[in-house]
Write an enzyme that holds these catalytic residues in place. Structure first.
Site, PDB file in Angstrom:
ATOM      1  N   HIS A  76      -8.589  -4.172  12.281  1.00  0.00           N
ATOM      2  CA  HIS A  76      -9.406  -4.289  11.281  1.00  0.00           C
ATOM      3  C   HIS A  76     -10.790  -3.941  11.159  1.00  0.00           C
ATOM      4  O   HIS A  76     -11.997  -3.897  10.274  1.00  0.00           O
ATOM      5  CB  HIS A  76     -10.194  -5.356  10.693  1.00  0.00           C
ATOM      6  CG  HIS A  76      -8.751  -6.346   9.916  1.00  0.00           C
ATOM      7  ND1 HIS A  76      -7.868  -6.890  10.659  1.00  0.00           N
ATOM      8  CD2 HIS A  76      -8.230  -6.276   8.321  1.00  0.00           C
ATOM      9  CE1 HIS A  76      -6.748  -6.615  10.056  1.00  0.00           C
ATOM     10  NE2 HIS A  76      -6.860  -6.804   9.483  1.00  0.00           N
ATOM     11  N   GLU A 124       0.887  -0.522   0.234  1.00  0.00           N
ATOM     12  CA  GLU A 124       0.068   0.023  -0.114  1.00  0.00           C
ATOM     13  C   GLU A 124       0.491   1.271   0.231  1.00  0.00           C
ATOM     14  O   GLU A 124       0.242   2.340  -0.805  1.00  0.00           O
ATOM     15  CB  GLU A 124      -0.574  -0.218   1.108  1.00  0.00           C
ATOM     16  CG  GLU A 124      -2.515  -1.000   1.291  1.00  0.00           C
ATOM     17  CD  GLU A 124      -1.384  -2.174   1.809  1.00  0.00           C
ATOM     18  OE1 GLU A 124      -2.105  -3.342   1.613  1.00  0.00           O
ATOM     19  OE2 GLU A 124      -0.291  -2.554   1.637  1.00  0.00           O
TER      20      GLU A 124
END
Length: 355
Positions: A133, A64
């Site tokens: 998450h 990323e």
């Protein structure tokens, strides 16, 4: 069926916004983990590669930080990328590129450079997701000058806000709650834009102002329905955009109702709810008939287990209790009725919209 009555799911509205943006501007491209996969990022990118080609809609390596840098570089030379992070946490490894680079170029170069990029980040909860998450760190990004932060709550706004974000010359953090993908609502055909920075009055009432964003807007709408059955009429204001934010609608509402409840899916301390409370107390303190109340997550990491989740996430009962509190009315403990069979970390199957 008229155009304004056409019903789409939230995920379909996102997909249509991307499809139309790709078709309208050859400089737009879509990239992200799982973008061309059969599931297509919860259905939001399904079919786009087949229609627009692998050169404009494609997957990315699990890096990323590097890819966000590539996306930024392409934006600086004329592209308009839309990058999908399957979880907000995945974007955190690219914070330098987002916060120190993308957000600063326009300012550092005296307005001669722009970085028109959209960073889609998915938030939400669910059993097994846990502390790494399921975070909703929108107030982080809203705090950064140079970044625009968008959090739609309805399919109509999801499409219109995303089109506007793609066309904007600033970097835009576009945050989607995964529990919204299945709701439906009226979505016009063709390109249209919802202006960034303008909240929306979802429901009108004169007793209390409920301000929320994203999934909490729908919880506020349901709470307003419960309150209505109790003879209490609530304004429900969907922020839609955290930065920029025109607070005129909020202040007008508080001047009418005198009471404020802010519903946020982040923590109590330093969350965006505090920003709304601050603005109202600074600009409309004399209109308040009771102290404002924040309905937020507790100051603790997101739990994984069902037992903890049932007491971690605020919902309709918490908003109803907060509204009654501002009116000086008795209210029930919203956790008192939670039983061992409750699963407050999975979506309510009746919660489909329209809203």
């Amino acid at each position: 069926m008229t155009d304004t009555q056409r019903q789409l799911k939230f995920s379909q509205a996102i997909n249509e916004a991307l499809d139309l943006s790709l078709g309208a501007d050859p400089n737009v491209y879509v990239i992200g983990l799982g973008v061309p996969d059969p599931t297509g990022v919860f259905g939001t990118t399904s079919g786009l590669q087949q229609k627009h080609g692998a050169g404009r809609v494609y997957d990315m390596p699990i890096s990323e930080s590097a890819v966000t840098g590539v996306v930024l570089g392409s934006a600086l030379v004329g592209a308009r990328p839309v990058m999908a992070h399957m979880r907000l946490e995945f974007a955190m490894v690219a914070i330098d590129q987002i916060v120190n680079q993308a957000a600063k170029w326009h300012y550092m170069f005296g307005g001669q450079a722009t970085a028109p990029m959209v960073l889609r980040m998915i938030v939400g909860r669910g059993w097994g997701q846990g502390p790494q998450h399921s975070q909703s760190l929108h107030s982080w990004f809203a705090h950064i000058p140079g970044l625009k932060v968008v959090m739609p709550a309805t399919p109509h706004d999801a499409k219109g806000l995303l089109v506007a974000a793609v066309e904007d010359d600033a970097p835009v953090v576009f945050i989607e709650h995964r529990w919204l993908y299945g709701i439906h609502g009226a979505v016009p055909e063709g390109l249209y834009r919802v202006p960034l920075g303008v909240p929306n009055l979802m429901r009108r009432g004169g007793d209390v102002t409920l301000v929320a964003s994203s999934f909490m807007t729908l919880e506020a709408m349901r709470a307003a329905g419960v309150l209505g059955g109790q003879g209490i009429e609530a304004d429900v204001i969907d922020l839609r955009t955290l930065n920029p934010l025109d607070d005129t609608l909020i202040l007008e509402s508080v001047h009418r109702t005198g009471r404020l409840v802010v519903c946020d899916q982040a923590t109590y301390t330093a969350g965006f709810a505090g920003e709304i409370v601050s603005r109202v107390t600074e600009k409309a303190f004399g209109a308040l008939k009771a102290p404002p109340v924040r309905v937020t997550l507790p100051d603790a990491p997101t739990p994984t287990t069902r037992a903890l989740s049932n007491y971690y996430y605020p919902g309709v009962g918490h908003i109803v209790a907060a509204a009654r509190r501002t009116l000086g009315l008795p209210y029930e403990d919203p956790t008192a009725s939670i039983g061992p069979a409750d699963r407050l970390d999975i979506p309510d199957t009746s919660f489909t919209g329209p809203f």
